[in-house]
Design a protein around this motif. Structure first.
Motif, PDB file in Angstrom:
ATOM      1  N   SER A   1       0.828  -1.210   0.000  1.00 29.07           N
ATOM      2  CA  SER A   1       0.000   0.000   0.000  1.00 29.07           C
ATOM      3  C   SER A   1       0.864   1.261   0.000  1.00 29.07           C
ATOM      4  O   SER A   1       0.411   2.330   0.398  1.00 29.07           O
ATOM      5  CB  SER A   1      -0.938  -0.007   1.211  1.00 29.07           C
ATOM      6  OG  SER A   1      -0.202  -0.046   2.426  1.00 29.07           O
ATOM      7  N   SER A   2       2.091   1.146  -0.472  1.00 30.44           N
ATOM      8  CA  SER A   2       3.027   2.277  -0.420  1.00 30.44           C
ATOM      9  C   SER A   2       2.616   3.453  -1.294  1.00 30.44           C
ATOM     10  O   SER A   2       3.074   4.574  -1.078  1.00 30.44           O
ATOM     11  CB  SER A   2       4.441   1.822  -0.792  1.00 30.44           C
ATOM     12  OG  SER A   2       4.458   1.351  -2.128  1.00 30.44           O
ATOM     13  N   GLU A   3       1.735   3.224  -2.266  1.00 29.42           N
ATOM     14  CA  GLU A   3       1.279   4.342  -3.093  1.00 29.42           C
ATOM     15  C   GLU A   3       0.487   5.363  -2.280  1.00 29.42           C
ATOM     16  O   GLU A   3       0.360   6.513  -2.687  1.00 29.42           O
ATOM     17  CB  GLU A   3       0.453   3.841  -4.278  1.00 29.42           C
ATOM     18  CG  GLU A   3       1.295   3.244  -5.372  1.00 29.42           C
ATOM     19  CD  GLU A   3       0.509   2.976  -6.648  1.00 29.42           C
ATOM     20  OE1 GLU A   3      -0.563   3.595  -6.849  1.00 29.42           O
ATOM     21  OE2 GLU A   3       0.976   2.151  -7.453  1.00 29.42           O
ATOM     22  N   ILE A   4      -0.035   4.949  -1.143  1.00 27.69           N
ATOM     23  CA  ILE A   4      -0.746   5.889  -0.274  1.00 27.69           C
ATOM     24  C   ILE A   4       0.233   6.951   0.221  1.00 27.69           C
ATOM     25  O   ILE A   4      -0.097   8.138   0.265  1.00 27.69           O
ATOM     26  CB  ILE A   4      -1.452   5.160   0.884  1.00 27.69           C
ATOM     27  CG1 ILE A   4      -2.597   4.304   0.320  1.00 27.69           C
ATOM     28  CG2 ILE A   4      -1.959   6.142   1.930  1.00 27.69           C
ATOM     29  CD1 ILE A   4      -3.289   3.417   1.324  1.00 27.69           C
ATOM     30  N   LEU A   5       1.438   6.535   0.578  1.00 29.40           N
ATOM     31  CA  LEU A   5       2.471   7.492   0.978  1.00 29.40           C
ATOM     32  C   LEU A   5       2.741   8.476  -0.159  1.00 29.40           C
ATOM     33  O   LEU A   5       2.824   9.685   0.062  1.00 29.40           O
ATOM     34  CB  LEU A   5       3.757   6.761   1.368  1.00 29.40           C
ATOM     35  CG  LEU A   5       4.978   7.627   1.654  1.00 29.40           C
ATOM     36  CD1 LEU A   5       4.736   8.568   2.824  1.00 29.40           C
ATOM     37  CD2 LEU A   5       6.184   6.748   1.906  1.00 29.40           C
ATOM     38  N   ASN A   6       2.842   7.960  -1.383  1.00 24.39           N
ATOM     39  CA  ASN A   6       3.076   8.825  -2.547  1.00 24.39           C
ATOM     40  C   ASN A   6       1.935   9.812  -2.750  1.00 24.39           C
ATOM     41  O   ASN A   6       2.151  10.950  -3.168  1.00 24.39           O
ATOM     42  CB  ASN A   6       3.262   7.980  -3.810  1.00 24.39           C
ATOM     43  CG  ASN A   6       4.450   7.054  -3.702  1.00 24.39           C
ATOM     44  OD1 ASN A   6       5.377   7.276  -2.934  1.00 24.39           O
ATOM     45  ND2 ASN A   6       4.414   5.978  -4.471  1.00 24.39           N
TER      46      ASN A   6
END
Length: 153
Positions: free
Chosen positions: A67-72
């Motif tokens: 779910s790292s795209e949430i950080l982006n």
């Protein structure tokens, strides 16, 4: 996780994005266009990410990486990602054996991912063009079996 349950910093980040649309809302009202409120979408995103952080050490694989795209997404807005551990869930996972904790985490992550997915579709279709795209998340599978019985203590 509702706004009332998130940490103060998380609330400010979600509300800052939601209220950054004042100029867009004013223009939309002047043009008699419906204004999209991203609050529920943002809450579901923060809720998923909070559970992912809480379950990171419980399940094999990495829901945080998935779910790292949430950080982006938050970086694109120039904001710090609102991130907090789900204290209630953490208490549950610490009391159970790992396979039980992993199974519960997996099921809850799947449920939140489904909810997020529905809201992401709505966000994508209703958001102003200037807003960032909805982040993609992967929701496992993290265990080989539904019960995560392959995991030891």
């Amino acid at each position: 996780m509702t706004v009332s349950n998130c940490l103060l910093g998380s609330c400010f980040a979600v509300l800052a994005f939601a209220t950054s649309t004042v100029a867009q809302e004013t223009a939309a009202v002047a043009n008699d266009v419906e204004v999209y409120d991203p609050k529920v979408f943002l809450e579901s995103m923060v809720s998923y990410r909070s559970l992912a952080l809480t379950c990171e050490d419980v399940i094999p694989g990495s829901p945080m990486a998935d779910s790292s795209e949430i950080l982006n997404f938050f970086n694109a807005l120039g904001m710090v990602e609102p991130l907090a551990i789900d204290q209630r869930m953490q208490r549950i996972t610490k009391r159970l054996v790992r396979s039980q904790s992993a199974s519960i985490c997996t099921e809850r992550l799947k449920d939140r991912a489904l909810n997020y997915g529905k809201l992401a579709i709505e966000y994508t279709t209703k958001k102003p063009k200037a807003w960032p795209a909805a982040p993609r998340i992967l929701s496992g599978p993290w265990c080989r079996t539904a019960s995560c019985s392959e995991l030891s203590f």
